[in-house]
Design a protein around this motif. Structure first.
Motif, PDB file in Angstrom:
ATOM      1  N   ALA A 223       0.826  -1.206   0.000  1.00 36.47           N
ATOM      2  CA  ALA A 223       0.000   0.000   0.000  1.00 36.47           C
ATOM      3  C   ALA A 223       0.862   1.257   0.000  1.00 36.47           C
ATOM      4  O   ALA A 223       0.559   2.235  -0.696  1.00 36.47           O
ATOM      5  CB  ALA A 223      -0.933  -0.022   1.206  1.00 36.47           C
ATOM      6  N   VAL A 224       1.937   1.235   0.773  1.00 39.49           N
ATOM      7  CA  VAL A 224       2.814   2.401   0.832  1.00 39.49           C
ATOM      8  C   VAL A 224       3.495   2.632  -0.520  1.00 39.49           C
ATOM      9  O   VAL A 224       3.598   3.763  -1.002  1.00 39.49           O
ATOM     10  CB  VAL A 224       3.860   2.227   1.948  1.00 39.49           C
ATOM     11  N   ALA A 225       3.970   1.566  -1.176  1.00 42.10           N
ATOM     12  CA  ALA A 225       4.640   1.705  -2.474  1.00 42.10           C
ATOM     13  C   ALA A 225       3.690   2.284  -3.518  1.00 42.10           C
ATOM     14  O   ALA A 225       4.062   3.187  -4.292  1.00 42.10           O
ATOM     15  CB  ALA A 225       5.174   0.347  -2.929  1.00 42.10           C
ATOM     16  N   LYS A 226       2.480   1.793  -3.563  1.00 40.19           N
ATOM     17  CA  LYS A 226       1.509   2.273  -4.548  1.00 40.19           C
ATOM     18  C   LYS A 226       1.124   3.735  -4.299  1.00 40.19           C
ATOM     19  O   LYS A 226       0.841   4.474  -5.261  1.00 40.19           O
ATOM     20  CB  LYS A 226       0.262   1.387  -4.534  1.00 40.19           C
ATOM     21  N   ALA A 227       1.094   4.142  -3.055  1.00 39.67           N
ATOM     22  CA  ALA A 227       0.758   5.530  -2.741  1.00 39.67           C
ATOM     23  C   ALA A 227       1.934   6.471  -2.972  1.00 39.67           C
ATOM     24  O   ALA A 227       1.743   7.667  -3.210  1.00 39.67           O
ATOM     25  CB  ALA A 227       0.285   5.626  -1.297  1.00 39.67           C
ATOM     26  N   ASP A 228       3.167   5.954  -2.900  1.00 40.31           N
ATOM     27  CA  ASP A 228       4.358   6.813  -2.984  1.00 40.31           C
ATOM     28  C   ASP A 228       4.868   7.032  -4.407  1.00 40.31           C
ATOM     29  O   ASP A 228       5.513   8.046  -4.680  1.00 40.31           O
ATOM     30  CB  ASP A 228       5.477   6.201  -2.141  1.00 40.31           C
ATOM     31  N   ILE A 229       4.605   6.115  -5.323  1.00 38.02           N
ATOM     32  CA  ILE A 229       5.249   6.162  -6.629  1.00 38.02           C
ATOM     33  C   ILE A 229       4.966   7.463  -7.384  1.00 38.02           C
ATOM     34  O   ILE A 229       5.859   8.007  -8.062  1.00 38.02           O
ATOM     35  CB  ILE A 229       4.836   4.934  -7.494  1.00 38.02           C
ATOM     36  N   LYS A 230       3.760   7.996  -7.305  1.00 38.46           N
ATOM     37  CA  LYS A 230       3.447   9.237  -8.014  1.00 38.46           C
ATOM     38  C   LYS A 230       4.268  10.391  -7.487  1.00 38.46           C
ATOM     39  O   LYS A 230       4.825  11.190  -8.270  1.00 38.46           O
ATOM     40  CB  LYS A 230       1.951   9.542  -7.889  1.00 38.46           C
ATOM     41  N   ASP A 231       4.358  10.525  -6.152  1.00 32.33           N
ATOM     42  CA  ASP A 231       5.159  11.613  -5.581  1.00 32.33           C
ATOM     43  C   ASP A 231       6.633  11.435  -5.929  1.00 32.33           C
ATOM     44  O   ASP A 231       7.338  12.414  -6.201  1.00 32.33           O
ATOM     45  CB  ASP A 231       4.967  11.658  -4.062  1.00 32.33           C
ATOM     46  N   ALA A 232       7.120  10.186  -5.949  1.00 33.56           N
ATOM     47  CA  ALA A 232       8.515   9.924  -6.309  1.00 33.56           C
ATOM     48  C   ALA A 232       8.795  10.360  -7.739  1.00 33.56           C
ATOM     49  O   ALA A 232       9.840  10.955  -8.042  1.00 33.56           O
ATOM     50  CB  ALA A 232       8.822   8.436  -6.132  1.00 33.56           C
ATOM     51  N   ALA A 233       7.877  10.089  -8.658  1.00 30.00           N
ATOM     52  CA  ALA A 233       8.056  10.488 -10.057  1.00 30.00           C
ATOM     53  C   ALA A 233       8.029  12.010 -10.197  1.00 30.00           C
ATOM     54  O   ALA A 233       8.864  12.591 -10.912  1.00 30.00           O
ATOM     55  CB  ALA A 233       6.963   9.854 -10.923  1.00 30.00           C
ATOM     56  N   ASN A 234       7.107  12.657  -9.517  1.00 28.10           N
ATOM     57  CA  ASN A 234       7.010  14.112  -9.627  1.00 28.10           C
ATOM     58  C   ASN A 234       8.265  14.792  -9.085  1.00 28.10           C
ATOM     59  O   ASN A 234       8.768  15.753  -9.677  1.00 28.10           O
ATOM     60  CB  ASN A 234       5.775  14.619  -8.883  1.00 28.10           C
ATOM     61  N   ARG A 235       8.790  14.316  -7.948  1.00 25.13           N
ATOM     62  CA  ARG A 235       9.981  14.938  -7.364  1.00 25.13           C
ATOM     63  C   ARG A 235      11.210  14.721  -8.240  1.00 25.13           C
ATOM     64  O   ARG A 235      12.124  15.532  -8.250  1.00 25.13           O
ATOM     65  CB  ARG A 235      10.233  14.371  -5.962  1.00 25.13           C
ATOM     66  N   SER A 236      11.232  13.646  -9.019  1.00 26.96           N
ATOM     67  CA  SER A 236      12.415  13.325  -9.816  1.00 26.96           C
ATOM     68  C   SER A 236      12.382  13.968 -11.199  1.00 26.96           C
ATOM     69  O   SER A 236      13.405  14.473 -11.684  1.00 26.96           O
ATOM     70  CB  SER A 236      12.543  11.805  -9.976  1.00 26.96           C
ATOM     71  N   TYR A 237      11.182  13.964 -11.858  1.00 26.51           N
ATOM     72  CA  TYR A 237      11.154  14.403 -13.253  1.00 26.51           C
ATOM     73  C   TYR A 237      10.084  15.456 -13.562  1.00 26.51           C
ATOM     74  O   TYR A 237       9.993  15.913 -14.709  1.00 26.51           O
ATOM     75  CB  TYR A 237      10.952  13.200 -14.179  1.00 26.51           C
ATOM     76  N   ASP A 238       9.295  15.855 -12.592  1.00 29.82           N
ATOM     77  CA  ASP A 238       8.316  16.916 -12.844  1.00 29.82           C
ATOM     78  C   ASP A 238       8.754  18.166 -12.098  1.00 29.82           C
ATOM     79  O   ASP A 238       9.781  18.742 -12.433  1.00 29.82           O
ATOM     80  CB  ASP A 238       6.918  16.470 -12.420  1.00 29.82           C
ATOM     81  N   ARG A 239       8.055  18.568 -11.070  1.00 26.46           N
ATOM     82  CA  ARG A 239       8.419  19.759 -10.300  1.00 26.46           C
ATOM     83  C   ARG A 239       9.194  19.330  -9.055  1.00 26.46           C
ATOM     84  O   ARG A 239       8.684  18.560  -8.251  1.00 26.46           O
ATOM     85  CB  ARG A 239       7.177  20.542  -9.904  1.00 26.46           C
ATOM     86  N   ASP A 240      10.416  19.862  -8.914  1.00 26.66           N
ATOM     87  CA  ASP A 240      11.241  19.427  -7.791  1.00 26.66           C
ATOM     88  C   ASP A 240      10.823  20.111  -6.499  1.00 26.66           C
ATOM     89  O   ASP A 240       9.860  20.896  -6.475  1.00 26.66           O
ATOM     90  CB  ASP A 240      12.733  19.647  -8.088  1.00 26.66           C
ATOM     91  N   ILE A 241      11.559  19.850  -5.414  1.00 23.49           N
ATOM     92  CA  ILE A 241      11.151  20.313  -4.081  1.00 23.49           C
ATOM     93  C   ILE A 241      11.167  21.833  -3.953  1.00 23.49           C
ATOM     94  O   ILE A 241      10.475  22.400  -3.115  1.00 23.49           O
ATOM     95  CB  ILE A 241      12.046  19.655  -3.006  1.00 23.49           C
ATOM     96  N   VAL A 242      11.960  22.520  -4.792  1.00 27.60           N
ATOM     97  CA  VAL A 242      12.018  23.988  -4.718  1.00 27.60           C
ATOM     98  C   VAL A 242      11.131  24.645  -5.782  1.00 27.60           C
ATOM     99  O   VAL A 242      11.143  25.865  -5.946  1.00 27.60           O
ATOM    100  CB  VAL A 242      13.468  24.488  -4.865  1.00 27.60           C
ATOM    101  N   GLY A 243      10.370  23.837  -6.542  1.00 26.29           N
ATOM    102  CA  GLY A 243       9.412  24.377  -7.496  1.00 26.29           C
ATOM    103  C   GLY A 243       9.897  24.489  -8.927  1.00 26.29           C
ATOM    104  O   GLY A 243       9.148  24.963  -9.797  1.00 26.29           O
ATOM    105  N   ASN A 244      11.112  24.058  -9.243  1.00 22.99           N
ATOM    106  CA  ASN A 244      11.631  24.134 -10.608  1.00 22.99           C
ATOM    107  C   ASN A 244      11.149  22.948 -11.439  1.00 22.99           C
ATOM    108  O   ASN A 244      10.734  21.909 -10.904  1.00 22.99           O
ATOM    109  CB  ASN A 244      13.160  24.164 -10.604  1.00 22.99           C
ATOM    110  N   LEU A 245      11.240  23.103 -12.770  1.00 22.38           N
ATOM    111  CA  LEU A 245      10.883  22.040 -13.709  1.00 22.38           C
ATOM    112  C   LEU A 245      12.141  21.654 -14.483  1.00 22.38           C
ATOM    113  O   LEU A 245      12.362  22.119 -15.618  1.00 22.38           O
ATOM    114  CB  LEU A 245       9.782  22.499 -14.669  1.00 22.38           C
ATOM    115  N   PRO A 246      13.011  20.821 -13.902  1.00 23.89           N
ATOM    116  CA  PRO A 246      14.290  20.520 -14.557  1.00 23.89           C
ATOM    117  C   PRO A 246      14.146  19.790 -15.889  1.00 23.89           C
ATOM    118  O   PRO A 246      15.061  19.830 -16.718  1.00 23.89           O
ATOM    119  CB  PRO A 246      15.013  19.648 -13.525  1.00 23.89           C
TER     120      PRO A 246
END
Length: 342
Positions: A223-246
Motif C-alpha cells: 500500500a505504501v509503495a503504490k501511494a508513494d510512486i506518483k510523488d517519487a516520479a514528480n519529485r524526480s522528473y516533474d516539479r522538484d522540491i524547490v518548485g523548478n521544472l528541470p
C-alpha cells in the motif's frame, strides 16, 4: 630481693586517660582508654589478653641495673612501671606514628566510600578476597558492549541509513553527497549535467534516496509503495522540491513492474514507472517499500530515479541495489564493503 612486674595494663603518663600493656619485660604498642584505677602490685589480678599488634617491642635503650644489663623497661618489684623516659622517646613516637597511620588509612577508606556515593543513592562496595581494600561499581551499572556495532558512515562502498537501520551498497561511479536539497539519506552518480528544462540547475543521471514513510496511515509495504510512486516520479522528473521544472514536467508514464520482493529478510514491495518528459529523454522511477528492522517497524521507502537513454545507469543496477540492502551490522552478501556494478 627483686621480682619482675607482672604483665598488665598500666597508666601511660605520656598519653592522658590511656593505659599501655606491660608484657612483664617491656612496654608494648598496645594501648586502650583508661577504664579504672592503676593496678596494685602484690595482689594477683586477672588481666585481659593484650591486643595483637605484632611482636612485642621494647621502649628505650638497655641500662645497667644492679650490675647486670637489663632492658630499660625493667623495674624492681613495688615500683610502678612508667612510660619510657625522654631518651627512649623515639621508640614511643614510632609506635604512636604506626598506630596513627592505621587510623589514618581507615579514615581515608571510609572517606572514599562516602565520597564515592553516586547520584542514584548507591555507593561503591569494598571488594572481598583481596589483600587491600578496593571499590567496584555495582554490576548493574557496568555497561555491556553492543552485539553489533554500526558500520562506519565514511565507507565509500556503503550508504548507511541510521534512522531506518539499513545499509545500501553504492554502485561503482556513484557518491554520497555532503549536501542535498532534501534532508534524506542519498547517493547519486558522481557527475552532474545541466538540466534539459532548466539550464541554471544541475541534474544527475541516477539518484537513490532512503527515508521513513510519514504522514500516512498505511501499514503494508504494498500500500505504501503504490501511494508513494506518483510523488517519487514528480519529485524526480516533474516539479522538484524547490518548485523548478528541470525536465519541463512529466508528459506521460507507464507502469512496467509491480511485485513483492525479499529485502533484508523481510517482504517488501516495488513499483517501477517509465516516465516521458517535456525535455530530455525522460527516465525510470521506482519506489521500494519494506518494513523497518528497528523501532516500531514503520515502513521504509527507497526511491530510485534513473535517466533513460545511453547516459543513464542500467536498470539492472536497481535490482542489484535492492538485493544488497542489509540491516545495519549485517555484512553478509552485500553489506559493508561490497560494490555494485554500474
Amino acid at each position: 630481693m627483686t621480682h619482675a612486674t607482672p604483665p598488665a595494663w598500666y597508666p601511660d603518663a605520656s598519653l592522658p586517660a590511656t593505659e599501655r600493656w606491660w608484657d612483664g619485660t617491656a612496654w608494648t604498642a598496645a594501648t586502650r582508654p583508661l577504664t579504672g584505677a592503676p593496678q596494685q602490685f602484690g595482689a594477683p589480678v586477672q588481666q585481659p589478653e593484650p591486643p595483637q599488634f605484632g611482636p612485642a617491642s621494647q621502649f628505650g635503650p638497655s641500662q645497667q641495673v644492679g650490675g647486670s644489663q637489663q632492658s630499660g623497661a625493667s623495674r624492681h618489684f613495688g615500683e610502678a612501671p612508667q612510660p619510657a623516659s625522654p631518651r627512649a622517646g623515639s621508640g614511643v613516637r614510632a609506635a604512636v606514628i604506626a598506630a596513627t597511620g592505621v587510623v589514618l588509612v581507615a579514615a581515608v577508606v571510609v572517606g572514599v566510600v562516602v565520597a564515592g556515593r553516586d547520584d542514584g543513592g548507591r555507593k561503591p562496595t569494598i571488594a572481598t578476597g583481596s589483600s587491600s581494600p578496593a571499590t567496584r561499581a555495582d554490576a548493574k551499572d557496568t555497561p555491556t558492549a553492543p552485539t553489533a556495532s554500526a558500520p562506519p558512515t565514511n565507507d565509500p562502498a556503503l550508504l548507511v541509513d541510521q534512522l531506518d537501520g539499513i545499509t545500501l551498497p553504492i554502485p561503482n561511479g556513484w557518491e554520497k553527497p555532503d549536501n542535498t536539497v532534501e534532508d534524506v539519506t542519498t547517493m547519486r552518480t558522481e557527475h552532474s549535467y545541466e538540466c534539459p528544462g532548466d539550464t541554471a540547475s544541475f541534474c544527475w543521471h541516477g539518484t537513490v534516496t532512503s527515508r521513513t514513510a510519514t504522514q500516512t496511515d498505511l501499514t503494508t509495504a504494498e500500500a505504501v509503495a503504490k501511494a508513494d510512486i506518483k510523488d517519487a516520479a514528480n519529485r524526480s522528473y516533474d516539479r522538484d522540491i524547490v518548485g523548478n521544472l528541470p525536465y519541463d514536467g512529466i508528459t506521460s508514464h507507464t507502469e512496467i513492474k509491480s511485485a513483492s520482493v525479499p529485502v533484508a529478510g523481510r517482504t517488501g514491495y516495488l513499483i517501477r514507472w517509465r516516465v516521458k518528459t517535456g525535455a530530455g529523454p525522460g527516465g525510470y522511477v521506482q519506489t521500494l517499500a519494506v518494513p523497518s528492522s528497528v523501532g516500531s517497524e514503520s515502513i521504509v521507502v527507497v526511491r530510485f530515479a534513473f535517466d533513460a537513454g545511453p547516459d543513464g545507469p542500467p536498470l539492472s543496477t536497481m535490482d542489484s541495489i535492492t538485493r544488497g540492502i542489509r540491516p545495519i551490522g549485517d555484512s553478509t552478501n552485500g553489506g559493508v564493503g561490497s560494490s555494485v556494478g554500474p
